[in-house]
Scaffold this motif. Structure first.
Motif, PDB file in Angstrom:
ATOM      1  N   ASP A 301     -19.175  70.944  16.188  1.00  0.00           N
ATOM      2  CA  ASP A 301     -19.795  70.591  14.918  1.00  0.00           C
ATOM      3  C   ASP A 301     -21.321  70.795  14.973  1.00  0.00           C
ATOM      4  O   ASP A 301     -22.020  70.103  15.704  1.00  0.00           O
ATOM      5  N   TYR A 302     -21.795  71.731  14.158  1.00  0.00           N
ATOM      6  CA  TYR A 302     -23.246  71.986  14.137  1.00  0.00           C
ATOM      7  C   TYR A 302     -23.990  70.877  13.390  1.00  0.00           C
ATOM      8  O   TYR A 302     -25.197  70.777  13.506  1.00  0.00           O
ATOM      9  N   LYS A 303     -23.243  70.110  12.610  1.00  0.00           N
ATOM     10  CA  LYS A 303     -23.933  69.158  11.736  1.00  0.00           C
ATOM     11  C   LYS A 303     -23.715  67.714  12.154  1.00  0.00           C
ATOM     12  O   LYS A 303     -23.911  66.788  11.368  1.00  0.00           O
ATOM     13  N   ASP A 606     -28.396  79.872   7.051  1.00  0.00           N
ATOM     14  CA  ASP A 606     -26.983  80.036   7.385  1.00  0.00           C
ATOM     15  C   ASP A 606     -26.314  78.670   7.321  1.00  0.00           C
ATOM     16  O   ASP A 606     -26.669  77.757   8.086  1.00  0.00           O
ATOM     17  N   GLU A 607     -25.393  78.549   6.424  1.00  0.00           N
ATOM     18  CA  GLU A 607     -24.811  77.231   6.153  1.00  0.00           C
ATOM     19  C   GLU A 607     -24.075  76.671   7.362  1.00  0.00           C
ATOM     20  O   GLU A 607     -24.126  75.481   7.649  1.00  0.00           O
ATOM     21  N   LYS A 608     -23.403  77.546   8.100  1.00  0.00           N
ATOM     22  CA  LYS A 608     -22.585  77.058   9.207  1.00  0.00           C
ATOM     23  C   LYS A 608     -23.427  76.477  10.343  1.00  0.00           C
ATOM     24  O   LYS A 608     -23.176  75.378  10.842  1.00  0.00           O
ATOM     25  N   THR A 609     -24.449  77.212  10.722  1.00  0.00           N
ATOM     26  CA  THR A 609     -25.211  76.811  11.904  1.00  0.00           C
ATOM     27  C   THR A 609     -26.495  76.067  11.579  1.00  0.00           C
ATOM     28  O   THR A 609     -27.083  75.420  12.443  1.00  0.00           O
ATOM     29  N   GLY A 630     -22.617  86.069   7.861  1.00  0.00           N
ATOM     30  CA  GLY A 630     -23.140  84.869   8.510  1.00  0.00           C
ATOM     31  C   GLY A 630     -24.007  85.214   9.710  1.00  0.00           C
ATOM     32  O   GLY A 630     -23.963  86.325  10.250  1.00  0.00           O
TER      33      GLY A 630
END
Lengths: 841, 211
Positions: A301-303, A606-609, A630
């Motif tokens: 989980d990056y967040k 980049d939304e994911k990272t 991405g």
């Protein structure tokens, strides 16, 4: 006039002093400059009256490359000492550095170009001129370049740094070959790969000037650590002046361990496990500091929130209890707890690792454990902790690159051997050439390197060099006839580092960059010639030009191009002073906290990272394409990294800058590792060979001694007089079980062969191990190192000290029975994983 | 008992002044300003106390006349043309049995010694490296530096400086300047250079005893 006493003169001067104060002194002083009594101006010998010059320059005996002053008396180098103005070395120089004089004046030194006259290894040579030598090289290299196959020229180096490396790479790029090998996999590649997977860059420094607590794993800091002189004196000062506790984990009771508050004997290959157990204690006892967690990634989980990260770290190290670590490492659980608590509670703490930790199976992961321990205690790039090294950033001229630029794939190990060989797999270069599947160079040139000695299975590597069907043409640049140059077709007489120009850039121990240069102290002996002077000459003969005409010219241009150095006075200033640093510079810490403006053209999130990156610099066609692929899915994205979004703030964080594609977090959870089947989170992975050991087998480990550099100092008489033999360290119990007494002749053997040495039976090493230093056992290296004169008559003056050689032993070379075997993560040579048997002879 | 830093500094400063004054005397012809200063109340009293007799005409003649006379005497004694007392160490020191010569072995030795300390010769200075005024000025520089070190309470540097002074005094000044000064005393036509030469001998003897 009456006889005067001091009192009379005092009366007189009460008046004359006024006269001079009134400006009535002589109109013209005879002198210029100012007195520098202790620092010294021109020097002369008090005994001979000969004029001495004091010339600032830089060492090259090891990677530390200390600034120093060379004293030359009537053209002969007579003394080397530390440079008092260096902020790195603070005027100190080690024994190796002081013995550098021996590099210039040893009787077997090669001083003329030599062409092989007999079969390889027959030691028959013909002296030729430089013109002939260069023509011969051009006759081999030019056809390869003209045919569009420049990659068939391979160059491999041992110690090349700063401008020595820059000039070489500049020539090779202008020529067109990328088939350039190095030596880093036998040094410490795993350490760098572990670090690069986390904070992007590499080369940690240890902030002893500010630390409150030091723990060392697998490094002999006070004798042989990298960046030795700058760091060791600071650690000594920390200990003596501030009482900083020092704990040393090592297989041997080194002189560092002996000076520590406690030596903690540890089984081979378990440093990472003990570090993870320390993490376990710190997490369970809530001794961690939250500060760095927001910069860490510890799960997929990056967040994740900081609390979630703390929970994840705790979970990941849960199995590594001190008791578990004790069972495998031999380190008592209570000791682990004590040092973990001390480390975590100290205002700042410094964790040091080196070869003992990383030259193993999964060595790179052990380094990751060290980084984890530093991060959870907020001792990463903070004052007093493990910090990112700061070196001098020189600008330098660049030559036009060749239109055709290609490489043979022989630098990174056999297919599947290493997942991330970002520093190459140098020990496998010759075996790969023998294998032939990745192609074979037609010309192989090595310099400041002795592949037939310093790698594992070195006898096999010598046999590869000897085989003309595998290696058609061999060139070496060297100062000494050694185990590898004996097989060359052409030997070029290199200058010693005390006869050449360079700019230098080694990391500062105080986090302030120091710019310094090396300049010739004496004229090159004989016909020896600096490679930096050879490259422009070769280029000219092959029909292309380099951006510099000589090494001196390269250094001169660099000094005039480099901001700061240029304003200080450029080349002339550096020649005179040798060192320069920005007096206004502040020690560099906490680069990751730099806030970054992300409003630039092309910067997207980049939304994911959570990485801000500039799609226009990433080689994609549109913003839409960039977003669709991405950050992690775009090949060139890491070059386009801008910042990491952390809680809504764009931080520089830890950018990727090697082959690792990663976000700006410290990737303690590494997709890179997981994708290749390695532990995503730092883990304990037993060494396969050790798991299978029979009861009578031992671990063979190697180590450095204070007075030798790997293979470059055996011909230095002062050093070899001090250390010319390398007995095997063996524990009392281990020896007793084999009927071995101190001083007995022993054999050390395995499937690869057998070596003999004497036993040094001691309590200063853990049971189950034999340790043999790796510098000695030279077959060639001149009369001091090997006991026999070089087959090539030395051109240097006869050395009367030859008759004073009192030692008969020249040691043994353990590499003969150590295989070339790579860490599957980094490609590092696994020096410390070898299994042997030992018996009395 | 602790060091009286000020006292030792003042002593070094006093020695510096003497070396400075003697440098001035032997470097060049005295200026009118210097003559005025030397015969002014501050120094004339001090000279009188040590029985340094510069003669009535030095004090009573017009300053321009004194300056002219001393300039003539300076040339006659130290420059020439014709026979003169060459104020250079290499002239007064025989080396290996040979007679002294300008820019001789001793000149090189003096130059080397001075350059050892970080000083160099000013490009505008046209004299030779072993001129008496150069050697005296060198001692002036050393004593000045020594005084500074005492004031900084840097005993190690000050004592090191003293050891350099001792070496230079013994290896150079004392080996020839007394001989040179005796020649001046014999040949000087005016009391000024005779007395200054005597003062120089006196001072160097005291230096020899006390350093």
């Amino acid at each position: 006039m009456k006889k005067l006493n001091r009192r009379d003169f005092m009366k007189l001067t009460a008046g004359s002093g006024c006269a001079f104060a009134a400006g009535l002194g002589y109109s013209q002083s005879a002198f210029a400059g100012s007195l520098k009594l202790q620092a010294g101006g021109k020097d002369f010998s008090p005994t001979t009256g000969k004029e001495r010059q004091a010339i600032p320059t830089a060492c090259w005996q090891c990677v530390t490359r200390d600034s120093m002053i060379g004293y030359v008396e009537d053209g002969r180098l007579v003394k080397l000492e530390g440079h008092p103005d260096s902020i790195r070395t603070l005027g100190k120089l080690c024994a190796k550095g002081q013995a550098g004089i021996n590099q210039v004046y040893f009787p077997d030194r090669i001083l003329h170009p030599m062409k092989r006259a007999g079969k390889r290894g027959e030691h028959k040579w013909k002296r030729i001129s430089w013109d002939e030598a260069l023509d011969l090289i051009v006759s081999k290299l030019k056809p390869l370049r003209d045919a569009g196959t420049p990659e068939l020229f391979m160059y491999q180096y041992g110690r090349h740094k700063a401008s020595q490396g820059a000039t070489m790479y500049d020539f090779m790029q202008a020529y067109g070959t990328g088939t350039i090998g190095n030596h880093t996999s036998v040094c410490e590649a795993a350490k760098w790969v572990g670090q690069e997977s986390l904070w992007g860059g590499m080369y940690d420094n240890w902030d002893y000037d500010n630390t409150d607590y030091v723990v060392i794993f697998g490094s002999n800091q006070f004798e042989t650590h990298t960046n030795h002189i700058p760091t060791s004196q600071r650690l000594i000062r920390a200990k003596v002046d501030r009482g900083v506790p020092l704990y040393v984990f090592d297989v041997r009771l080194t002189n560092t361990a002996a000076k520590a508050d406690q030596w903690i004997p540890i089984k081979v290959g378990h440093d990472g496990l003990v570090m993870l157990a320390m993490c376990n204690v710190i997490m369970n006892e809530k001794l961690y500091r939250k500060d760095h967690f927001k910069f860490m990634r510890v799960s997929e989980d990056y967040k994740a929130s900081v609390d979630e990260k703390i929970a994840a770290v705790k979970k990941n190290v849960a199995n590594y209890t001190p008791e578990f670590a004790e069972k495998h490492s031999g380190v008592p659980a209570d000791t682990i707890r004590k040092i973990a608590r001390g480390f975590a509670k100290a205002k700042s703490a410094c964790l040091v690792t080196y070869r003992g930790t990383v030259m193993h199976y999964h060595g790179a992961d052990q380094e990751r454990a060290a980084m984890l321990l530093s991060a959870i205690t907020n001792n990463l790039d903070r004052p007093g902790g493990r910090v990112m090294g700061v070196g001098a950033g020189w600008k330098h001229p660049s030559s036009p690159k060749a239109k055709v630029h290609k490489s043979l794939d022989v630098k990174d190990g056999f297919p599947g051997e290493a997942a991330y060989p970002t520093h190459h797999v140098s020990h496998q270069v010759l075996p790969m050439i023998k294998d032939g599947n990745a192609g074979r160079p037609k010309v192989y040139w090595w310099s400041c390197y002795n592949p037939g000695f310093i790698n594992g299975d070195n006898n096999e590597l010598q046999s590869i060099l000897k085989d003309e069907s595998i290696m058609p043409f061999l060139i070496t640049s060297t100062i000494v006839y050694d185990e590898s140059s004996q097989y060359a077709d052409l030997i070029l007489p290199d200058v010693t580092y005390l006869e050449r120009w360079d700019w230098e850039d080694m990391v500062s121990a105080n986090q302030i960059a120091e710019f310094y240069i090396r300049q010739p102290l004496v004229k090159p002996l004989g016909e020896s010639r600096c490679q930096g002077d050879v490259w422009p000459e070769l280029a000219k003969r092959m029909g292309f030009e380099l951006a510099y005409s000589s090494k001196e010219d390269f250094v001169r241009q660099s000094c005039e191009m480099t901001p700061g150095v240029r304003e200080a006075g450029g080349f002339e200033y550096m020649k005179k002073h040798g060192v320069w640093h920005d007096p206004k510079a502040k020690p560099n810490y906490g680069f990751y906290e730099t806030k970054v403006d992300v409003s630039g053209d092309g910067v997207i999130l980049d939304e994911k990272t959570g990485v801000y990156w500039n799609w226009k610099k990433a080689g994609v066609n549109s913003e839409a394409e960039a977003k669709s692929q991405g950050y992690l899915g775009t090949k060139g994205a890491k070059k386009a990294y801008v910042a990491q979004n952390i809680d809504g703030t764009a931080y520089l964080a830890y950018p990727p800058n090697t082959k690792f594609v990663k976000a700006g977090y410290l990737d303690f959870y590494s997709d890179n590792f997981a994708d290749k089947g390695f532990p995503a989170f730092p883990a304990y992975t037993p060494i396969p060979e050790h798991q299978k050991m029979a009861d009578d087998e031992l671990n063979l480990t190697t180590y450095k001694v204070a007075v030798h550099t790997h293979s470059r100092t055996a011909h230095c008489k002062w050093l070899t007089e001090i250390k010319h033999d390398n007995p095997g360290w063996i524990n009392t119990k281990t020896a007793e079980a084999r009927g071995i007494k101190n001083g007995d002749k022993i054999k050390v053997y395995n499937d690869m062969g057998e070596i003999t040495t004497t036993a040094y039976v001691t309590e200063g090493i853990i049971p189950g191990v034999i340790a043999i230093s790796h510098h000695l056992g030279r077959k060639h290296s001149g009369v001091y190192g090997s006991g026999q004169n070089s087959p090539i008559p030395g051109g240097a003056a006869a050395d009367p000290d030859v008759k004073n050689i009192w030692w008969k032993k020249h040691g043994t070379h353990p590499n003969t029975i150590i295989p070339n075997s790579s860490d599957p993560i980094s490609g590092t040579q696994r020096w410390m994983d070898t299994v042997v048997r030992v018996a009395k002879v | 008992m602790g060091t009286d830093w000020n006292r030792v500094a003042v002593n070094a400063e006093s020695r510096r002044s003497i070396y400075g004054m003697l440098t001035l005397v032997f470097r060049e012809e005295p200026s009118e300003a210097l003559i005025n200063e030397l015969r002014g109340p501050r120094l004339s009293g001090a000279f009188s106390e040590i029985d340094l007799e510069l003669g009535d005409s030095f004090y009573n003649d017009p300053v321009s006349t004194v300056a002219d006379q001393l300039a003539l005497e300076f040339s006659h004694l130290f420059i020439g043309p014709g026979p003169h007392i060459s104020p250079h160490e290499s002239i007064f020191t025989e080396v290996d049995g040979g007679s002294g010569e300008l820019w001789g072995t001793k000149t090189v030795e003096v130059k080397k010694f001075i350059e050892t300390t970080g000083l160099g010769y000013a490009s505008r200075f046209t004299g030779l490296p072993d001129h008496i005024s150069v050697e005296l000025e060198f001692m002036e520089k050393l004593t000045e530096w020594e005084a500074e070190k005492w004031m900084e309470m840097d005993r190690i540097s000050a004592e090191y400086c003293l050891s350099i002074q001792r070496m230079f005094l013994q290896q150079h000044l004392l080996t020839w300047i007394p001989k040179f000064c005796n020649a001046v005393i014999t040949q000087a036509a005016t009391p000024f250079y005779r007395e200054m030469a005597e003062l120089t001998i006196n001072f160097l003897e005291l230096e020899q005893q006390s350093l």
